[in-house]
Design a protein around this motif. Structure first.
Motif, PDB file in Angstrom:
ATOM      1  N   THR A 132      35.311  42.827  34.568  1.00  0.00           N
ATOM      2  CA  THR A 132      36.689  43.023  34.126  1.00  0.00           C
ATOM      3  C   THR A 132      37.745  44.209  34.657  1.00  0.00           C
ATOM      4  O   THR A 132      38.641  44.047  34.957  1.00  0.00           O
ATOM      5  CB  THR A 132      36.471  43.388  32.575  1.00  0.00           C
ATOM      6  N   ILE A 133      36.746  45.224  34.947  1.00  0.00           N
ATOM      7  CA  ILE A 133      37.493  46.364  35.651  1.00  0.00           C
ATOM      8  C   ILE A 133      38.074  45.901  37.010  1.00  0.00           C
ATOM      9  O   ILE A 133      38.980  46.336  37.270  1.00  0.00           O
ATOM     10  CB  ILE A 133      36.475  47.371  35.707  1.00  0.00           C
TER      11      ILE A 133
ATOM     12  N   GLN B 102      42.863  45.097  40.159  1.00  0.00           N
ATOM     13  CA  GLN B 102      43.404  44.029  41.047  1.00  0.00           C
ATOM     14  C   GLN B 102      44.787  43.680  40.631  1.00  0.00           C
ATOM     15  O   GLN B 102      45.931  43.631  41.233  1.00  0.00           O
ATOM     16  CB  GLN B 102      42.689  42.517  41.470  1.00  0.00           C
ATOM     17  N   HIS B 103      44.945  43.436  39.352  1.00  0.00           N
ATOM     18  CA  HIS B 103      46.294  42.979  38.638  1.00  0.00           C
ATOM     19  C   HIS B 103      47.237  44.156  38.727  1.00  0.00           C
ATOM     20  O   HIS B 103      48.377  44.232  38.879  1.00  0.00           O
ATOM     21  CB  HIS B 103      46.022  42.371  37.330  1.00  0.00           C
ATOM     22  N   LEU B 104      46.672  45.289  38.282  1.00  0.00           N
ATOM     23  CA  LEU B 104      47.483  46.446  38.344  1.00  0.00           C
ATOM     24  C   LEU B 104      47.906  46.865  39.668  1.00  0.00           C
ATOM     25  O   LEU B 104      49.001  47.392  39.511  1.00  0.00           O
ATOM     26  CB  LEU B 104      46.738  47.805  37.497  1.00  0.00           C
ATOM     27  N   PHE B 105      47.180  46.943  40.555  1.00  0.00           N
ATOM     28  CA  PHE B 105      47.312  47.306  42.006  1.00  0.00           C
ATOM     29  C   PHE B 105      48.630  46.242  42.532  1.00  0.00           C
ATOM     30  O   PHE B 105      49.678  46.783  43.148  1.00  0.00           O
ATOM     31  CB  PHE B 105      46.095  47.155  42.949  1.00  0.00           C
ATOM     32  N   TYR B 106      48.689  45.211  42.302  1.00  0.00           N
ATOM     33  CA  TYR B 106      49.497  43.982  42.590  1.00  0.00           C
ATOM     34  C   TYR B 106      50.267  43.675  41.560  1.00  0.00           C
ATOM     35  O   TYR B 106      50.287  42.386  41.109  1.00  0.00           O
ATOM     36  CB  TYR B 106      48.667  42.964  43.349  1.00  0.00           C
ATOM     37  N   TRP B 107      51.244  44.496  40.721  1.00  0.00           N
ATOM     38  CA  TRP B 107      51.780  44.231  39.591  1.00  0.00           C
ATOM     39  C   TRP B 107      53.130  43.659  40.088  1.00  0.00           C
ATOM     40  O   TRP B 107      54.103  44.059  40.260  1.00  0.00           O
ATOM     41  CB  TRP B 107      52.167  45.616  38.993  1.00  0.00           C
ATOM     42  N   LYS B 108      53.097  42.366  40.548  1.00  0.00           N
ATOM     43  CA  LYS B 108      54.111  41.484  41.133  1.00  0.00           C
ATOM     44  C   LYS B 108      55.174  40.650  39.808  1.00  0.00           C
ATOM     45  O   LYS B 108      56.175  40.284  40.252  1.00  0.00           O
ATOM     46  CB  LYS B 108      53.922  40.640  42.052  1.00  0.00           C
ATOM     47  N   ASN B 109      54.472  40.184  38.758  1.00  0.00           N
ATOM     48  CA  ASN B 109      54.895  39.330  37.857  1.00  0.00           C
ATOM     49  C   ASN B 109      54.277  39.813  36.464  1.00  0.00           C
ATOM     50  O   ASN B 109      53.395  39.381  35.945  1.00  0.00           O
ATOM     51  CB  ASN B 109      54.321  37.881  38.210  1.00  0.00           C
ATOM     52  N   PRO B 110      55.058  40.911  35.823  1.00  0.00           N
ATOM     53  CA  PRO B 110      54.488  41.632  34.690  1.00  0.00           C
ATOM     54  C   PRO B 110      54.404  40.598  33.679  1.00  0.00           C
ATOM     55  O   PRO B 110      53.552  40.635  32.969  1.00  0.00           O
ATOM     56  CB  PRO B 110      55.638  42.383  34.426  1.00  0.00           C
ATOM     57  N   LYS B 111      55.387  39.337  33.419  1.00  0.00           N
ATOM     58  CA  LYS B 111      55.329  38.621  32.250  1.00  0.00           C
ATOM     59  C   LYS B 111      54.057  37.804  32.127  1.00  0.00           C
ATOM     60  O   LYS B 111      53.298  37.605  31.145  1.00  0.00           O
ATOM     61  CB  LYS B 111      56.468  37.553  32.519  1.00  0.00           C
TER      62      LYS B 111
ATOM     63  N   GLN C  12      51.302  38.698  33.941  1.00  0.00           N
ATOM     64  CA  GLN C  12      50.207  39.468  34.075  1.00  0.00           C
ATOM     65  C   GLN C  12      49.737  40.073  33.055  1.00  0.00           C
ATOM     66  O   GLN C  12      48.655  40.185  32.751  1.00  0.00           O
ATOM     67  CB  GLN C  12      50.431  40.368  35.547  1.00  0.00           C
ATOM     68  N   LYS C  13      50.744  40.437  32.143  1.00  0.00           N
ATOM     69  CA  LYS C  13      50.386  40.951  30.970  1.00  0.00           C
ATOM     70  C   LYS C  13      49.470  40.066  30.012  1.00  0.00           C
ATOM     71  O   LYS C  13      48.654  40.563  29.392  1.00  0.00           O
ATOM     72  CB  LYS C  13      51.479  41.386  30.007  1.00  0.00           C
ATOM     73  N   ALA C  14      49.843  38.747  29.836  1.00  0.00           N
ATOM     74  CA  ALA C  14      49.210  37.741  29.273  1.00  0.00           C
ATOM     75  C   ALA C  14      47.973  37.477  29.786  1.00  0.00           C
ATOM     76  O   ALA C  14      46.593  37.519  29.034  1.00  0.00           O
ATOM     77  CB  ALA C  14      49.888  36.347  29.240  1.00  0.00           C
ATOM     78  N   ILE C  15      47.717  37.701  31.190  1.00  0.00           N
ATOM     79  CA  ILE C  15      46.383  37.455  31.866  1.00  0.00           C
ATOM     80  C   ILE C  15      45.557  38.389  31.469  1.00  0.00           C
ATOM     81  O   ILE C  15      44.297  38.339  31.201  1.00  0.00           O
ATOM     82  CB  ILE C  15      46.453  37.391  33.364  1.00  0.00           C
ATOM     83  N   ILE C  16      45.989  39.703  31.332  1.00  0.00           N
ATOM     84  CA  ILE C  16      45.092  41.137  31.252  1.00  0.00           C
ATOM     85  C   ILE C  16      44.658  40.941  29.853  1.00  0.00           C
ATOM     86  O   ILE C  16      43.333  41.312  29.481  1.00  0.00           O
ATOM     87  CB  ILE C  16      45.787  42.331  31.270  1.00  0.00           C
ATOM     88  N   MET C  17      45.608  40.698  28.714  1.00  0.00           N
ATOM     89  CA  MET C  17      45.048  40.316  27.590  1.00  0.00           C
ATOM     90  C   MET C  17      44.016  39.368  27.060  1.00  0.00           C
ATOM     91  O   MET C  17      42.884  39.373  26.199  1.00  0.00           O
ATOM     92  CB  MET C  17      46.246  40.070  26.639  1.00  0.00           C
ATOM     93  N   ILE C  18      44.031  38.422  28.057  1.00  0.00           N
ATOM     94  CA  ILE C  18      42.929  37.448  28.142  1.00  0.00           C
ATOM     95  C   ILE C  18      41.840  37.813  28.633  1.00  0.00           C
ATOM     96  O   ILE C  18      40.497  37.743  28.112  1.00  0.00           O
ATOM     97  CB  ILE C  18      43.507  36.046  28.745  1.00  0.00           C
ATOM     98  N   ILE C  19      41.807  38.635  29.774  1.00  0.00           N
ATOM     99  CA  ILE C  19      40.819  39.154  30.428  1.00  0.00           C
ATOM    100  C   ILE C  19      39.921  40.211  29.588  1.00  0.00           C
ATOM    101  O   ILE C  19      38.655  40.116  29.512  1.00  0.00           O
ATOM    102  CB  ILE C  19      41.110  39.891  31.834  1.00  0.00           C
ATOM    103  N   ILE C  20      40.471  41.059  28.646  1.00  0.00           N
ATOM    104  CA  ILE C  20      39.878  41.826  27.955  1.00  0.00           C
ATOM    105  C   ILE C  20      39.082  41.204  26.865  1.00  0.00           C
ATOM    106  O   ILE C  20      38.126  41.761  26.566  1.00  0.00           O
ATOM    107  CB  ILE C  20      40.885  42.790  27.401  1.00  0.00           C
TER     108      ILE C  20
END
Length: 233
Positions: A27-28, A33-42, A44-52
């Motif tokens: 998860t980390i 990786q998502h935070l480093f390549y923050w290109k599509n916030p809309k 990636q925010k949803a993806i991060i919530m799912i990953i957690i």
């Protein structure tokens, strides 16, 4: 650490702890990786919530094994937190699919190429909706509401269940009532996701949302059986 001298319960604890750590490690990795390549916030925010969701369920499952005969109210609280997050993950999954298709309910944005598609409802939803409906802003908003009602009902029921149990006012018939309400609410939310995916399966195929969805439900399924086996142990 001598695994040969461990009994079954100790081996289960070690395996569960290792799995929880492994889940947190991956998860980390994904989050960084998502935070480093923050290109599509809309998206990636949803993806991060799912990953957690994965480490949250892993930690909850590990804690649940520490003392399966401990405070019932405490473990009910932990399970409620976990299940409430499942509601959030499902809502974010729908938001992610909307993002893939450039749909915005709040801004009334529905691409012209997807307007007018047919949505075929199945029983028992045909008791409340026509068998065939045309896709427009109203129908998309309805599907969103069907998903988000679970996000509201799940925490509300959890708070009520915990409060009533602490007060000693939680008979078995009330437990069954909450179970029925939550199952109906969850089924409606899942139905809206399945209908949405069925209509846009071709457009969503490059993003492979079905694999993500199966992973989410796999986590929920195995956690449910852990709780069930612990309860009857």
């Amino acid at each position: 650490m001598d695994f040969a001298s461990m009994d079954r319960a100790q081996l289960t604890m070690v395996g569960s702890g290792f799995s929880a750590l492994l889940s947190m490690h991956f998860t980390i990795q994904l989050l960084s990786q998502h935070l480093f390549y923050w290109k599509n916030p809309k998206e990636q925010k949803a993806i991060i919530m799912i990953i957690i969701m994965a480490p949250l369920y892993a930690i909850d499952s590990f804690v649940g094994l520490l003392d399966i005969r401990g405070s019932k109210a405490f473990f009910m609280f932990l399970d409620s937190v976990k299940e409430c997050y499942e509601a959030v993950a499902i809502a974010k999954f729908l938001a992610l699919m909307y993002s893939y298709l450039n749909i915005s309910i709040s801004k009334n944005i529905v691409p012209d190429e997807i307007k007018g598609r047919e949505i075929h409802h199945s029983f028992p939803m045909t008791l409340f909706q026509p068998h065939t409906a045309r896709l427009d802003h109203r129908t998309l908003k309805l599907l969103k509401h069907w998903t988000w009602q679970f996000v509201i009902i799940r925490p509300a029921c959890s708070i009520l269940m915990i409060t009533l149990q602490i007060l000693g006012l939680y008979p078995s018939w009330l437990s069954w009532t909450f179970t029925i309400i939550l199952n109906i609410s969850f089924s409606v939310a899942m139905y809206s996701l399945v209908v949405f995916y069925h209509v846009f399966s071709k457009e969503l195929q490059p993003h492979k949302p079905l694999a993500k969805f199966i992973c989410i439900k796999g986590i929920v399924f195995f956690s449910f059986w852990q709780v069930a086996t612990s309860f009857y142990a």
